[in-house]
Design a protein around this motif. Sequence first.
Motif, mmCIF file in Angstrom:
data_model
loop_
_atom_site.group_PDB
_atom_site.id
_atom_site.type_symbol
_atom_site.label_atom_id
_atom_site.label_comp_id
_atom_site.label_asym_id
_atom_site.label_seq_id
_atom_site.Cartn_x
_atom_site.Cartn_y
_atom_site.Cartn_z
ATOM 1 N N GLY A 174 77.631 34.857 47.060
ATOM 2 C CA GLY A 174 77.398 33.215 46.153
ATOM 3 C C GLY A 174 77.386 33.034 45.101
ATOM 4 N N TYR A 175 76.957 33.737 44.559
ATOM 5 C CA TYR A 175 76.285 33.559 43.108
ATOM 6 C C TYR A 175 77.513 33.656 42.240
ATOM 7 C CZ TYR A 175 70.890 32.743 43.459
ATOM 8 O OH TYR A 175 69.686 33.120 43.224
ATOM 9 N N TYR A 176 78.749 34.813 42.500
ATOM 10 C CA TYR A 176 79.585 35.423 41.866
ATOM 11 C C TYR A 176 80.423 34.224 41.650
ATOM 12 C CZ TYR A 176 83.058 37.685 39.896
ATOM 13 O OH TYR A 176 84.446 38.523 38.841
ATOM 14 N N ARG A 226 83.180 38.881 28.642
ATOM 15 C CA ARG A 226 81.154 38.105 28.290
ATOM 16 C C ARG A 226 81.139 37.184 29.456
ATOM 17 N NH1 ARG A 226 76.812 36.843 24.540
ATOM 18 N NH2 ARG A 226 75.693 35.647 26.577
ATOM 19 N N PHE A 227 82.611 36.740 30.331
ATOM 20 C CA PHE A 227 82.069 36.222 31.327
ATOM 21 C C PHE A 227 81.955 36.787 32.926
ATOM 22 C CE2 PHE A 227 86.276 32.921 30.286
ATOM 23 C CZ PHE A 227 84.631 32.607 28.847
ATOM 24 N N ILE A 228 82.721 37.919 32.462
ATOM 25 C CA ILE A 228 82.464 39.109 33.557
ATOM 26 C C ILE A 228 80.898 39.419 34.141
ATOM 27 C CG2 ILE A 228 82.786 41.461 34.622
ATOM 28 C CD1 ILE A 228 85.950 41.108 34.144
ATOM 29 N N PHE A 229 80.339 39.579 32.641
ATOM 30 C CA PHE A 229 79.174 40.608 32.248
ATOM 31 C C PHE A 229 78.021 39.009 33.035
ATOM 32 C CE2 PHE A 229 75.347 39.748 30.106
ATOM 33 C CZ PHE A 229 74.600 41.034 30.527
ATOM 34 N N ASN A 230 78.617 38.329 32.475
ATOM 35 C CA ASN A 230 77.179 36.885 32.665
ATOM 36 C C ASN A 230 77.588 36.471 34.498
ATOM 37 O OD1 ASN A 230 76.337 36.203 30.084
ATOM 38 N ND2 ASN A 230 78.012 34.829 30.019
ATOM 39 N N GLY A 231 78.514 36.850 34.714
ATOM 40 C CA GLY A 231 78.464 36.860 36.113
ATOM 41 C C GLY A 231 78.046 37.786 37.211
ATOM 42 N N LEU A 291 83.796 29.219 35.749
ATOM 43 C CA LEU A 291 83.801 28.730 34.988
ATOM 44 C C LEU A 291 84.697 29.102 33.554
ATOM 45 C CD1 LEU A 291 82.029 26.029 34.900
ATOM 46 C CD2 LEU A 291 80.302 27.659 33.090
ATOM 47 N N GLY A 292 84.881 30.669 33.839
ATOM 48 C CA GLY A 292 85.734 30.846 32.098
ATOM 49 C C GLY A 292 87.287 30.607 32.841
ATOM 50 N N LEU A 293 87.156 30.318 34.157
ATOM 51 C CA LEU A 293 88.964 31.119 34.459
ATOM 52 C C LEU A 293 89.035 29.549 34.750
ATOM 53 C CD1 LEU A 293 90.573 32.462 35.675
ATOM 54 C CD2 LEU A 293 90.109 32.155 38.362
ATOM 55 N N SER A 294 87.942 28.403 34.626
ATOM 56 C CA SER A 294 87.929 26.757 34.777
ATOM 57 C C SER A 294 88.892 26.250 33.108
ATOM 58 C CB SER A 294 87.134 25.616 35.076
ATOM 59 O OG SER A 294 86.644 25.899 34.233
ATOM 60 N N PHE A 301 75.352 39.459 35.442
ATOM 61 C CA PHE A 301 74.237 39.305 35.451
ATOM 62 C C PHE A 301 73.604 39.102 36.552
ATOM 63 C CE2 PHE A 301 70.564 37.266 33.183
ATOM 64 C CZ PHE A 301 69.763 39.183 32.767
ATOM 65 N N VAL A 302 74.165 37.333 36.116
ATOM 66 C CA VAL A 302 73.391 35.825 37.601
ATOM 67 C C VAL A 302 73.270 36.665 38.892
ATOM 68 C CG1 VAL A 302 73.970 33.579 38.448
ATOM 69 C CG2 VAL A 302 73.866 34.739 35.472
ATOM 70 N N ALA A 303 74.969 37.105 38.759
ATOM 71 C CA ALA A 303 74.451 37.752 40.779
ATOM 72 C C ALA A 303 73.322 39.000 40.812
ATOM 73 C CB ALA A 303 76.155 37.853 40.864
ATOM 74 N N ILE A 304 73.165 39.793 39.719
ATOM 75 C CA ILE A 304 72.471 40.543 40.582
ATOM 76 C C ILE A 304 71.232 40.167 40.095
ATOM 77 C CG2 ILE A 304 71.550 42.824 39.567
ATOM 78 C CD1 ILE A 304 74.776 44.031 38.784
ATOM 79 N N MET A 305 70.766 39.459 39.253
ATOM 80 C CA MET A 305 69.501 39.168 39.091
ATOM 81 C C MET A 305 69.083 38.412 40.809
ATOM 82 S SD MET A 305 67.628 40.040 37.100
ATOM 83 C CE MET A 305 67.776 41.807 35.624
ATOM 84 N N GLY A 306 70.177 37.364 40.836
ATOM 85 C CA GLY A 306 69.509 36.239 42.051
ATOM 86 C C GLY A 306 69.799 36.871 42.772
ATOM 87 N N ALA A 307 70.336 38.141 43.339
ATOM 88 C CA ALA A 307 70.664 39.131 44.746
ATOM 89 C C ALA A 307 68.991 38.851 44.964
ATOM 90 C CB ALA A 307 71.695 39.367 44.817
ATOM 91 N N LEU A 308 68.417 40.560 44.047
ATOM 92 C CA LEU A 308 67.612 40.544 44.056
ATOM 93 C C LEU A 308 66.193 39.164 44.113
ATOM 94 C CD1 LEU A 308 67.529 43.125 41.072
ATOM 95 C CD2 LEU A 308 66.563 43.461 43.393
ATOM 96 N N LEU A 309 66.542 38.375 43.597
ATOM 97 C CA LEU A 309 65.039 37.167 43.712
ATOM 98 C C LEU A 309 65.426 36.982 44.991
ATOM 99 C CD1 LEU A 309 62.983 35.942 42.145
ATOM 100 C CD2 LEU A 309 64.923 34.308 41.717
ATOM 101 N N SER A 310 66.720 36.745 45.885
ATOM 102 C CA SER A 310 66.405 36.145 46.839
ATOM 103 C C SER A 310 66.054 36.825 48.167
ATOM 104 C CB SER A 310 67.570 35.897 47.073
ATOM 105 O OG SER A 310 68.685 35.174 46.049
ATOM 106 N N VAL A 311 66.293 38.214 47.946
ATOM 107 C CA VAL A 311 65.806 39.358 48.463
ATOM 108 C C VAL A 311 64.250 39.493 48.785
ATOM 109 C CG1 VAL A 311 65.920 42.054 49.110
ATOM 110 C CG2 VAL A 311 67.932 40.279 48.812
ATOM 111 N N VAL A 312 63.721 39.440 47.753
ATOM 112 C CA VAL A 312 62.408 39.521 46.974
ATOM 113 C C VAL A 312 61.383 38.205 48.124
ATOM 114 C CG1 VAL A 312 60.935 39.646 45.705
ATOM 115 C CG2 VAL A 312 62.289 40.842 45.553
ATOM 116 N N VAL A 313 62.020 37.534 47.439
ATOM 117 C CA VAL A 313 61.597 36.396 47.934
ATOM 118 C C VAL A 313 61.366 36.064 50.054
ATOM 119 C CG1 VAL A 313 61.699 33.678 48.391
ATOM 120 C CG2 VAL A 313 61.741 34.545 46.334
ATOM 121 N N ALA A 314 62.809 36.590 50.111
ATOM 122 C CA ALA A 314 62.715 36.092 51.861
ATOM 123 C C ALA A 314 62.065 37.398 52.639
ATOM 124 C CB ALA A 314 64.672 36.540 52.298
#
Lengths: 311, 297
Positions: free
Chosen positions: B225-227, B90-95, B247-250, B97-110
């Motif tokens: 960065g997100y990951y 689950r952590f890896i999936f979340n990682g 976070l999962g590792l912590s 998911f968040v990283a891909i979405m974040g990267a996409l959003l960052s690129v579009v905005v930039a």
Amino acid sequence: MFAGSEIRPSSAPQATRFRTNKIRESDGLVVLAYLWPGLVGFTTFILVPLLGSLLISMFEWPLFGTPTFIGFANYQKMFSDPTFYTVLVNTVIFAFVYTALNLLLALAVSLWLNTKIKFSSFWRVIFFLPAITPVIANALVWRLLLNDNGIVNSVLSSGGITGPSWLSDASFALSTVIAMSVWQSFGYNVIVLSAGLGSIPQEILEASRMDGTNAWQRLRSVILPMISPSLFFTMTMTMIGAFQVFVQPQVLTQGGPGESTNTFVLYMYRNGFVFDRLGYASALAWILFVVVMLITALQFAGQRKWVNYDK
Amino acid sequence: MTNDTVSTAETISHRKHRLRRDQKVTAVKVWLNTLAMSIVALIFTFPFIWMVFSALKPEAEIFSAIPSFIGSEVQWSNFVDAWTLVPFGRFIFNGFFVAIMGALLSVVVAVLSAYAFARLRFRYRDRLFLLYVLTLVLPQEVLVVPLFIMMNQFGLADTYAALIIPFAFTAFGTFLLRQFFLTIPVEFEEAARIDGASRLRTLWSVLLPQLTAPLSVLAVFSFVGYYNSYLWPLIIINSQDLATVPLGLSMFTGEHGTQWSLTMAAATLAIIPSLIIVAVLQRQLIRGIVLGGFGGR
């Protein structure tokens, strides 16, 4: 390569377009169409929080509950808080020693990789690995390695040396945190400096060799001046990064023993999210902001003395 | 005459011989140099090596008096235990998911902002851009307290949105892409515009294809960065279901902190995606670092 130097020349081609197209001075609503996502986000998630944290620092602000305005009381409290001075000094020591060691090692390794060697780009990637893996994973292994009974002390004791408690002896803990942090991130600067070294024209080095210089002289009077822009850039960015150190002390030593490895951001995190004092954490954040800006400004002011931009 | 020719021939062959010997000496030097480097690299990567070997040891043998790489048995079950003790998949999936979405959003905005700053004309453009550039040196940690309060106000605390959105608007992408837009001659677009293409269409089919290198650099770095982000998820995420990999590792530093073999198994699992990224995308990564420094940590 860095911000300041690149802003000016860019407007040149634009200026000519202005003149040929005098009727429209602005692209009007089209601008808004392209700019709004970035601008709204930039304002909401960078500008507003930056100013907001100044406002929050004037409040006693619990995690959940109603904030109370207290003026500058958080700052007054901070300046009479002995831990504030401890974390400030720790962070400054960390930042300077870490940045110096980081650059020294990065320079040494990139000079080495610039000699006749096989697989140089592979080695570069190897040194860069811990900069990409999660810091917390890196820190956890170091905690195992440097455990009182860990492999480092076992190897030392087989050589007849009794290793110290790397993580729980106050006279070693900060050095350990610095060492781990340097290990983790100097490979990043190896790449930046290697690019700088790679851009030095071979003829210049050849000419200097013909003049009978030795390697040390070439390093001092040809190579270093020529990569000084890269050095300045890495120094500035490494220093900014250093002031944000958080995970390494949090995982390796929990800021201890005592407060010996407590850092600015760790103390800020604890105040805000463990001790339930968001206002005080914000005051700390603002001081961090001011300190980082001050040190960055000093570095920019100092660059005239040693950074050489003409090729 | 003949003697002369012979001696010349001799000298030449002699010289050739010497040249070959010199080359051999240099080749040996190069390999010795490489050998020395590989020893240094091995010491450098030792923490990772020890991580993997410790992950395969029985817990009781983690701190043996005589250290060895392999314990009395190779316990692959440590990985299974680490994977099931906490929902690591689950952590890896979340990682991701968040990283891909974040990267996409960052690129579009930039892309959109960089286009505006590089190609459009408006009042205060250069001043606004300077303001963007100034925030490049702003430590993000300064912003976490107000962002936390803000996310709570929006009712977004403990959501994917809170992990993704706040950090997609940093000035770096805009700054990086603008530099590249400015290297492309305006004539390309003007030709397309005269042919009747709209601005957006020109951006998409004339400009972006020329920018694949910086775009991939930006995407890869945003992803990483997100990951790897830790402080922000630590603050804003409460539910285990939304935890990212760091976070999962912590969680292994706390309640499971005493089980070193499982902790090392989890750490090994956590670094695998990073190693894959480095192996596959090293060119983009190296280029990105050279292009303009993401923090320099």
